[in-house]
Design an enzyme around this catalytic site. Structure first.
Site, PDB file in Angstrom:
ATOM      1  N   GLY A  65       0.884  -1.112   0.110  1.00  0.00           N
ATOM      2  CA  GLY A  65       0.107  -0.060  -0.016  1.00  0.00           C
ATOM      3  C   GLY A  65       1.014   1.384   0.048  1.00  0.00           C
ATOM      4  O   GLY A  65       1.718   1.517   0.818  1.00  0.00           O
ATOM      5  N   ASP A 253      -0.877   4.457  -6.434  1.00  0.00           N
ATOM      6  CA  ASP A 253       0.394   4.140  -6.092  1.00  0.00           C
ATOM      7  C   ASP A 253       1.479   5.190  -6.638  1.00  0.00           C
ATOM      8  O   ASP A 253       2.418   5.511  -6.100  1.00  0.00           O
ATOM      9  CB  ASP A 253       0.912   2.845  -6.752  1.00  0.00           C
TER      10      ASP A 253
END
Length: 380
Positions: A65, A253
């Protein structure tokens, strides 16, 4: 689907294990991670005593993450410094562990810069290690605060775009507290809607190839008592066609300077579906995810994952037989195309929600202005 949603709902989540924490036992400082590869079957922690162990945890996706990778990278530098390892070598290894997630580099560079500055000023390795740890802890706290602000901004945007409440939100991959120092990015917005009694249904893509929606987002949604339904990725189109999706919320991301968004593979097709069906497609990410040094989507390096993640399936506590440690589901020798991410162009993004507010329409000029006035973005 006649879900009731008018009343605020209680958060039924039990006390959760933090995704990451720094500890200092008598034998020396360690970084403790919740092993996300074991969820939802087991809540098991990994203990990292050096940067190489953390790099392996990043590679295996035990910690993952974008925002959390930034925090992990900063703590990894601090760990190397505190234990007397080569900080520059550790920083280089950490920075290259996941090439698409820009937050990892941000976190590593922030802690390394603090370490370098203090070492130059005092020549004291202990003081330099303390400075690196302070930088990591500051980043951790800043991410938690950013998460709360993103949730508020995102809920306000949903209420503006979808007056009347009863939001049916489709999400992809995992964007909750497992990826953040706080309650997450996109899932934090859905959680805010849930707490306000405005969430009718959370549609959870299973998210191939690693099933991070099925394993992790469903796990978090269940702990919060959210009304959720899991679906295969390729079932999303039928939901749109049936008019069952009011908004798509995803994380990121890396966001390029032009507003192109790299997120878990499968996000781009959702953006195309959302545009065709006139459904808002919203990206929720902290400003540390915006990379001014990456000019456009074509410049984003997309990580390629091992083929066995597609040709085999894995599950905790299940006997395995495949080359990658899983159960084979494809013929021996089958080739697999397995990008971890895809890139959504800015013209398909309705808005990007950051801790400083929502950007819509998404343009390079507006993103640059937002980053310029934010103290969060410190890419050196």
């Amino acid at each position: 689907m006649a879900d009731q949603y008018a009343q605020p709902r209680e958060d039924k989540r039990p006390t959760e294990i933090p995704a990451i924490r720094w500890e200092e036992p008598p034998e020396g400082p360690v970084l403790v991670l919740l092993d996300q590869t074991r969820l939802p079957a087991e809540e098991v922690e990994l203990v990292c005593t050096d940067a190489s162990a953390l790099v392996e945890a990043i590679h295996s996706l035990a910690v993952r993450g974008a925002p959390l990778l930034g925090i992990a990278g900063a703590y990894g530098v601090a760990l190397a410094a505190a234990r007397g390892f080569d900080v520059e070598e550790a920083a280089q290894a950490l920075e290259g562990a996941r090439p698409t997630a820009v937050n990892l580099s941000v976190g590593v560079r922030r802690a390394r810069s603090a370490h370098r500055a203090e070492l130059t000023r005092t020549g004291d390795p202990t003081a330099a290690a303390t400075a690196a740890l302070a930088a990591a802890r500051t980043l951790h706290q800043q991410d938690a605060e950013a998460s709360a602000r993103m949730a508020a901004h995102g809920l306000a945007l949903l209420d503006e775009l979808l007056p009347g409440g009863g939001h049916r939100i489709l999400t992809h991959c995992n964007t909750g507290s497992l990826v953040s120092g706080g309650e997450g990015t996109a899932l934090a917005v859905a959680l805010a809607a849930h707490r306000a009694g405005q969430l009718r249904r959370l549609w959870v893509d299973e998210t191939r190839p690693l099933l991070q929606g099925a394993r992790l987002t469903a796990y978090e949604a269940a702990r919060h008592g959210m009304a959720y339904t899991l679906l295969t990725d390729n079932a999303a189109g039928s939901l749109f066609a049936a008019g069952e999706v009011d908004a798509v919320l995803i994380g990121a991301d890396r966001i390029a300077a032009d507003g192109s968004v790299a997120n878990k593979v499968g996000s781009y097709p959702l953006a195309v579906l959302a545009r065709y069906h006139h459904v808002p497609f919203i990206v929720v990410a902290p400003l540390t995810t915006v990379d001014p040094q990456t000019p456009d989507g074509a410049s984003i390096e997309v990580e390629q994952r091992p083929g066995f993640e597609v040709t085999e399936v894995t599950a905790p506590q299940v006997p395995v037989a495949g080359a990658g440690g899983g159960i084979p589901v494809a013929p021996l020798g089958a080739q697999a195309y397995n990008p971890a991410f895809d890139v959504t162009p800015p013209e398909l993004v309705t808005a990007i929600v950051t801790e400083e507010g929502a950007v819509s329409p998404v343009t390079a000029e507006v993103l640059a202005e937002l980053c310029a006035r934010s103290r969060q973005v410190t890419i050196s």
